[in-house]
Design a protein around this motif. Structure first.
Motif, short mmCIF file in Angstrom:
data_model
loop_
_atom_site.label_atom_id
_atom_site.label_comp_id
_atom_site.label_asym_id
_atom_site.label_seq_id
_atom_site.Cartn_x
_atom_site.Cartn_y
_atom_site.Cartn_z
N SER A 192 0.51 21.22 21.96
CA SER A 192 -1.15 21.92 22.07
C SER A 192 -1.35 21.67 23.14
N SER A 193 -2.31 22.03 23.63
CA SER A 193 -3.25 21.78 24.82
C SER A 193 -4.84 21.08 24.83
N MET A 194 -5.27 21.19 26.15
CA MET A 194 -6.96 21.06 25.84
C MET A 194 -7.19 21.86 26.99
N THR A 195 -8.62 21.71 26.80
CA THR A 195 -9.93 22.46 28.08
C THR A 195 -10.34 20.74 28.11
N LEU A 196 -11.21 21.93 29.00
CA LEU A 196 -11.82 19.71 30.29
C LEU A 196 -12.65 19.38 29.07
N ARG A 197 -12.66 20.43 28.46
CA ARG A 197 -14.31 20.11 27.70
C ARG A 197 -13.87 19.39 26.33
N ASP A 198 -12.57 19.56 25.70
CA ASP A 198 -11.93 19.00 24.14
C ASP A 198 -10.93 17.39 25.32
N CYS A 199 -11.12 17.08 26.40
CA CYS A 199 -10.55 16.38 26.91
C CYS A 199 -11.99 15.06 27.28
N THR A 200 -12.32 15.92 27.84
CA THR A 200 -13.99 15.02 27.99
C THR A 200 -14.74 14.41 26.54
N LEU A 201 -14.74 14.92 25.72
CA LEU A 201 -14.62 15.09 24.26
C LEU A 201 -14.04 13.37 23.77
N SER A 202 -12.87 13.66 23.66
CA SER A 202 -11.77 12.65 23.58
C SER A 202 -12.18 11.94 24.23
N TYR A 203 -12.35 11.60 25.73
CA TYR A 203 -12.52 10.21 26.42
C TYR A 203 -14.17 9.44 26.20
N GLN A 204 -14.95 10.52 25.57
CA GLN A 204 -16.08 9.95 24.87
C GLN A 204 -16.03 8.80 23.60
N MET A 205 -14.69 9.45 22.67
CA MET A 205 -14.83 8.61 21.94
C MET A 205 -14.00 7.59 21.82
N ARG A 206 -12.70 8.27 23.02
CA ARG A 206 -12.70 6.49 23.44
C ARG A 206 -13.34 5.30 24.21
N GLU A 207 -14.24 5.67 25.19
CA GLU A 207 -15.00 5.18 25.01
C GLU A 207 -15.38 3.85 24.02
N ARG A 208 -15.82 5.14 23.17
CA ARG A 208 -17.21 4.03 21.90
C ARG A 208 -16.15 3.62 20.86
N LEU A 209 -14.80 3.91 20.87
CA LEU A 209 -14.34 3.39 19.56
C LEU A 209 -13.30 2.24 20.13
N GLU A 210 -12.47 2.47 21.39
CA GLU A 210 -11.95 1.32 21.97
C GLU A 210 -12.39 -0.05 21.97
N PRO A 211 -13.85 -0.48 22.83
CA PRO A 211 -14.15 -1.42 22.57
C PRO A 211 -14.32 -2.21 21.17
N LEU A 212 -14.27 -1.16 20.02
CA LEU A 212 -14.92 -1.26 18.77
C LEU A 212 -13.07 -2.06 18.02
#
Length: 219
Positions: A74-94
């Motif tokens: 699988s490959s990602m676009t910049l937009r895909d990766c950005t969304l993944s990192y935004q999810m990480r910002e919210r989920l990993e602190p939890l």
């Protein structure tokens, strides 16, 4: 009536782990075609466990199966990766907050030892392994099931882009990464959940923002 061989699930899982390791290590970069027959021959396996292994990896987001066209990393676009990192910002602190009360002195000793190894290396591949170990050590005290699974998927599917980005920016970012790791470990030792979560959020966000300045990573 035919029966499934009892070792089939074990073989499929073993093959899935092998392919996963090759993807995460960069041996199989995004967009690489995975030919089932070639892989089965290499591993001296039948096609069935290989096919099932690819389905396992499809469920984790590492492999894309295309009808009548086979399997691809699988490959990602910049937009895909950005969304993944935004999810990480919210989920990993939890996830960190759930794990934090169960961290022990042994965890902190191991975290500091890992950080010392990180500071001692200039090798990107070694850094990626150690960095992953450090962060997952802070999470592993509490297995929260679906949350842990989701965060692990986000780490795996963005691994290639984190590697490419680190190769480009390792020298200039090293002191920032080390400083943030020290702040995170200290906040955990102080049982300061709010500060630990804030440091982690900033740590992840910094990578997301800097990735936007390196679109070539997604070419």
């Amino acid at each position: 009536m035919s029966q499934t061989h009892p070792t089939a699930p074990v073989a499929s899982q073993r093959i899935a782990e092998l392919i996963r390791d090759r993807i995460l290590s960069g041996q199989l970069p995004p967009g690489t075609r995975i030919v089932q027959d070639e892989l089965a021959e290499e591993l001296d396996s039948s096609r069935l466990p290989v096919r099932e292994a690819l389905r396992i990896l499809q469920s984790t987001g590492l492999v894309t199966l295309r009808a009548n066209h086979g399997a691809w990393v699988s490959s990602m676009t910049l937009r895909d990766c950005t969304l993944s990192y935004q999810m990480r910002e919210r989920l990993e602190p939890l996830l960190l907050a759930e794990s934090m009360p169960l961290l022990t002195a042994d965890h902190f000793d191991r975290l500091r030892a890992l950080q010392a190894e990180i500071e001692a290396t200039d090798d990107v591949e070694e850094f990626l392994v150690l960095d992953r170990r450090l962060h997952w050590l802070t999470y592993q005290a509490q297995d929260t099931g679906q949350l842990t699974h989701t965060v692990a998927r986000l780490w795996d599917t963005t691994q290639h882009y984190r590697r490419a980005f680190t190769h480009l920016t390792a020298r200039e970012r090293k002191w920032i990464t080390n400083a943030e790791h020290h702040l995170l470990i200290q906040a955990l030792e102080d049982t300061d959940s709010a500060s630990a979560q804030n440091v982690l959020t900033t740590h992840i966000r910094r990578t997301r923002l800097e990735l936007t300045h390196h679109p070539a990573v997604f070419a």
